[in-house]
Design a protein around this motif. Sequence first.
Motif, PDB file in Angstrom:
ATOM      1  N   THR A 142       0.825  -1.141  -0.061  1.00 27.06           N
ATOM      2  CA  THR A 142       0.129   0.021   0.087  1.00 27.06           C
ATOM      3  C   THR A 142       0.956   1.353   0.036  1.00 27.06           C
ATOM      4  O   THR A 142       0.556   2.130  -0.699  1.00 27.06           O
ATOM      5  N   VAL A 143       1.735   1.104   0.811  1.00 27.11           N
ATOM      6  CA  VAL A 143       2.724   2.499   0.881  1.00 27.11           C
ATOM      7  C   VAL A 143       3.448   2.716  -0.442  1.00 27.11           C
ATOM      8  O   VAL A 143       3.590   3.982  -0.836  1.00 27.11           O
ATOM      9  N   VAL A 144       3.980   1.756  -1.280  1.00 24.44           N
ATOM     10  CA  VAL A 144       4.318   1.835  -2.564  1.00 24.44           C
ATOM     11  C   VAL A 144       3.523   2.574  -3.460  1.00 24.44           C
ATOM     12  O   VAL A 144       3.836   3.521  -4.139  1.00 24.44           O
ATOM     13  N   VAL A 174       0.659  -1.604  -9.372  1.00 29.31           N
ATOM     14  CA  VAL A 174       0.354  -2.003  -7.970  1.00 29.31           C
ATOM     15  C   VAL A 174      -0.965  -2.383  -7.720  1.00 29.31           C
ATOM     16  O   VAL A 174      -1.660  -3.452  -7.063  1.00 29.31           O
ATOM     17  N   GLU A 175      -2.081  -1.572  -8.036  1.00 27.26           N
ATOM     18  CA  GLU A 175      -3.358  -1.755  -7.739  1.00 27.26           C
ATOM     19  C   GLU A 175      -3.879  -3.057  -8.592  1.00 27.26           C
ATOM     20  O   GLU A 175      -4.756  -3.679  -8.222  1.00 27.26           O
ATOM     21  N   ASP A 176      -3.286  -2.985  -9.784  1.00 24.38           N
ATOM     22  CA  ASP A 176      -3.852  -4.259 -10.727  1.00 24.38           C
ATOM     23  C   ASP A 176      -3.087  -5.532 -10.211  1.00 24.38           C
ATOM     24  O   ASP A 176      -3.910  -6.596 -10.149  1.00 24.38           O
ATOM     25  N   ALA A 177      -2.263  -5.497  -9.329  1.00 18.63           N
ATOM     26  CA  ALA A 177      -1.527  -6.609  -8.657  1.00 18.63           C
ATOM     27  C   ALA A 177      -2.489  -6.965  -7.747  1.00 18.63           C
ATOM     28  O   ALA A 177      -2.768  -8.220  -7.267  1.00 18.63           O
ATOM     29  N   VAL A 178      -2.855  -5.969  -6.799  1.00 16.02           N
ATOM     30  CA  VAL A 178      -3.893  -6.440  -5.805  1.00 16.02           C
ATOM     31  C   VAL A 178      -4.987  -6.896  -6.076  1.00 16.02           C
ATOM     32  O   VAL A 178      -5.643  -7.856  -5.828  1.00 16.02           O
TER      33      VAL A 178
END
Length: 402
Positions: A142-144, A174-178
């Motif tokens: 999340t921080v990244v 990052v969001e896509d990975a989550v």
Amino acid sequence: MLSLARGYDVGYLLGPVQSGREGYYTGAVAAGEPPGRWYGSGAAELGLDGEVDADLMEAIYKRLLDPRAPETHSRASWDEAPALAPEHRAYRSADEIYAELVAAEEGAGPERRAELRARAERSARQAVAFIDATFSAPKSVTVVATAFERMANDARKRGDQQAAAEWAAWQKKVEDAVMAGARATVDYLQDVAGYSRVGHHGGGAGRWIDAHSWTVAQFLQHDSRDKDPQLHVHQAVLNRVRCADGKWRTLDSRAITMHRMSAGAVGERVMEAELQRTLGLRLETRADGVAREVVGVPQRIIDLFSSRRRAISEKTQELLNAYEERQGRPATVLERKHIAQEATLATRKGKSHRGETEAQRLDRWAREARDAVAGGLASVATAVLTLGKASVPRRPGGLRGT
């Protein structure tokens, strides 16, 4: 991490949206959260794709109407729309139960009425409309994403649109990975825990039937109730599924609960693989062995953005000290667990986006990070990319992958 919760009232999801107020799920879109997305093989079979429409979701989850019928897509014709399954069972509300209890004790005073109210609340039942399977990313992930978003916003302010676009693209990765991790949990649970019960299980004559086509409304959110950065995906799994014999039944929630931890592990591994493939990020197991965190994110900043954890820990210690003083002895392991649960409830807050815009939220997080770590979020953004081992596209400022 994957958590499970029962969802009873569809108004909890969509009511605030229709009344113009902020909502825990869909209502947050107005405050910068993305709209929900349909997912699951059951959703595909029902023709549900793309963004979640609030009215349509209410028709399906609250009234169990068939979204393939044109009548379901207009509130005016809901009464004529065909249903997927018999409507939810109606139970007496807590207010109705309370009214009956008070009527039976007309002379009850304030204290007795409070006891009756508590009894009514405990005995009230509600039909489970959905199961909320919430997939949460490790705090460092999340921080990244927050750091990338901050870099994109700063680049826009100084007029560097190319850098802004690149940082925003990495934030989306990052969001896509989550989201990929969240989808993996649903895929896994559909496969190994997609069952419904048939017959009377209490008498030993019941059996299980395959029910693997789930209908899911997914909502990506960026912060916690305490407004700390926290990427998580609420996945509202419709508690009706088409079984192998073509009939629609409720899900066997016990099977889902049994496989929760393994589903969470699958989701975490898929998320990590996507972060490695698309951004070259490295994750390592924490010293406590509980989770894996992104290399390059200082523990101090992880702790800083975990006020929920701090609040629970501080409240737990407060309650524990009071308990042990009262008992005159150290608390047992079981007692400590119960006290921690009490602390969690005591520190819980209602979620709200009121009074803080997305930009203000990012500014606050950046100020907090800057106080804890030299360079703040900017140092995090560059550090995690520098430490990445996989080759990634050109980065702003000439920073390249290795």
